[in-house]
Design a protein around this motif. Structure first.
Motif, PDB file in Angstrom:
ATOM      1  N   GLY A 163      23.824   1.726  46.077  1.00  0.00           N
ATOM      2  CA  GLY A 163      24.726   1.039  45.157  1.00  0.00           C
ATOM      3  C   GLY A 163      24.359   1.265  43.698  1.00  0.00           C
ATOM      4  O   GLY A 163      25.218   1.228  42.820  1.00  0.00           O
ATOM      5  N   TRP A 164      23.077   1.505  43.428  1.00  0.00           N
ATOM      6  CA  TRP A 164      22.633   1.712  42.051  1.00  0.00           C
ATOM      7  C   TRP A 164      23.144   3.030  41.501  1.00  0.00           C
ATOM      8  O   TRP A 164      23.498   3.138  40.340  1.00  0.00           O
ATOM      9  N   ARG A 165      23.208   4.057  42.343  1.00  0.00           N
ATOM     10  CA  ARG A 165      23.650   5.380  41.894  1.00  0.00           C
ATOM     11  C   ARG A 165      25.077   5.340  41.346  1.00  0.00           C
ATOM     12  O   ARG A 165      25.370   5.939  40.321  1.00  0.00           O
ATOM     13  N   SER A 166      25.973   4.613  42.011  1.00  0.00           N
ATOM     14  CA  SER A 166      27.360   4.546  41.521  1.00  0.00           C
ATOM     15  C   SER A 166      27.428   3.817  40.179  1.00  0.00           C
ATOM     16  O   SER A 166      28.205   4.196  39.298  1.00  0.00           O
ATOM     17  N   PHE A 167      26.601   2.770  39.994  1.00  0.00           N
ATOM     18  CA  PHE A 167      26.549   2.081  38.703  1.00  0.00           C
ATOM     19  C   PHE A 167      26.057   3.036  37.617  1.00  0.00           C
ATOM     20  O   PHE A 167      26.650   3.129  36.543  1.00  0.00           O
ATOM     21  N   CYS A 168      24.978   3.768  37.905  1.00  0.00           N
ATOM     22  CA  CYS A 168      24.419   4.718  36.933  1.00  0.00           C
ATOM     23  C   CYS A 168      25.416   5.828  36.607  1.00  0.00           C
ATOM     24  O   CYS A 168      25.569   6.215  35.454  1.00  0.00           O
ATOM     25  N   HIS A 169      26.094   6.328  37.644  1.00  0.00           N
ATOM     26  CA  HIS A 169      27.080   7.392  37.431  1.00  0.00           C
ATOM     27  C   HIS A 169      28.234   6.886  36.563  1.00  0.00           C
ATOM     28  O   HIS A 169      28.673   7.581  35.647  1.00  0.00           O
ATOM     29  N   HIS A 170      28.717   5.683  36.841  1.00  0.00           N
ATOM     30  CA  HIS A 170      29.838   5.124  36.080  1.00  0.00           C
ATOM     31  C   HIS A 170      29.492   4.996  34.593  1.00  0.00           C
ATOM     32  O   HIS A 170      30.319   5.272  33.736  1.00  0.00           O
ATOM     33  N   TYR A 171      28.259   4.589  34.296  1.00  0.00           N
ATOM     34  CA  TYR A 171      27.847   4.394  32.900  1.00  0.00           C
ATOM     35  C   TYR A 171      27.073   5.575  32.322  1.00  0.00           C
ATOM     36  O   TYR A 171      26.565   5.495  31.212  1.00  0.00           O
ATOM     37  N   MET A 172      26.997   6.666  33.085  1.00  0.00           N
ATOM     38  CA  MET A 172      26.312   7.886  32.656  1.00  0.00           C
ATOM     39  C   MET A 172      24.870   7.606  32.215  1.00  0.00           C
ATOM     40  O   MET A 172      24.402   8.123  31.209  1.00  0.00           O
ATOM     41  N   LEU A 173      24.172   6.741  32.975  1.00  0.00           N
ATOM     42  CA  LEU A 173      22.779   6.427  32.667  1.00  0.00           C
ATOM     43  C   LEU A 173      21.905   7.606  33.054  1.00  0.00           C
ATOM     44  O   LEU A 173      22.176   8.303  34.028  1.00  0.00           O
ATOM     45  N   GLN A 174      20.864   7.818  32.291  1.00  0.00           N
ATOM     46  CA  GLN A 174      19.911   8.880  32.567  1.00  0.00           C
ATOM     47  C   GLN A 174      18.515   8.285  32.561  1.00  0.00           C
ATOM     48  O   GLN A 174      18.323   7.142  32.133  1.00  0.00           O
ATOM     49  N   ILE A 175      17.529   9.044  32.988  1.00  0.00           N
ATOM     50  CA  ILE A 175      16.151   8.584  32.923  1.00  0.00           C
ATOM     51  C   ILE A 175      15.843   8.235  31.464  1.00  0.00           C
ATOM     52  O   ILE A 175      16.114   9.011  30.566  1.00  0.00           O
ATOM     53  N   GLY A 176      15.306   7.056  31.259  1.00  0.00           N
ATOM     54  CA  GLY A 176      14.995   6.587  29.916  1.00  0.00           C
ATOM     55  C   GLY A 176      16.059   5.697  29.318  1.00  0.00           C
ATOM     56  O   GLY A 176      15.845   5.082  28.279  1.00  0.00           O
TER      57      GLY A 176
END
Length: 66
Positions: free
Chosen positions: A47-60
């Motif tokens: 579930g975290w991956r879809s949140f990160c993908h939606h907000y274009m989060l990257q390491i850092g």
């Protein structure tokens, strides 16, 4: 990773899942997991991956948990 002590203070117990809700009210159900090799830390799983993908989060990337 998140420290288990932070998770326990935030949720009173170490949950198996949490709901991450964004500013628009969209809810992402995210697994909270830990490994025996990391006894004091946990990480966010399914579930975290879809949140990160939606907000274009990257390491850092920095997010605020409230």
């Amino acid at each position: 990773t998140l420290s288990i002590s932070f998770v326990e203070r935030a949720f009173c117990v170490k949950p198996a899942q949490v709901d991450v809700v964004d500013e628009a009210g969209v809810c992402y159900t995210v697994d909270v997991r830990s490994k025996s090799s990391w006894p004091q830390e946990c990480y966010l799983g399914k579930g975290w991956r879809s949140f990160c993908h939606h907000y274009m989060l990257q390491i850092g990337s920095i997010i605020r948990l409230m």
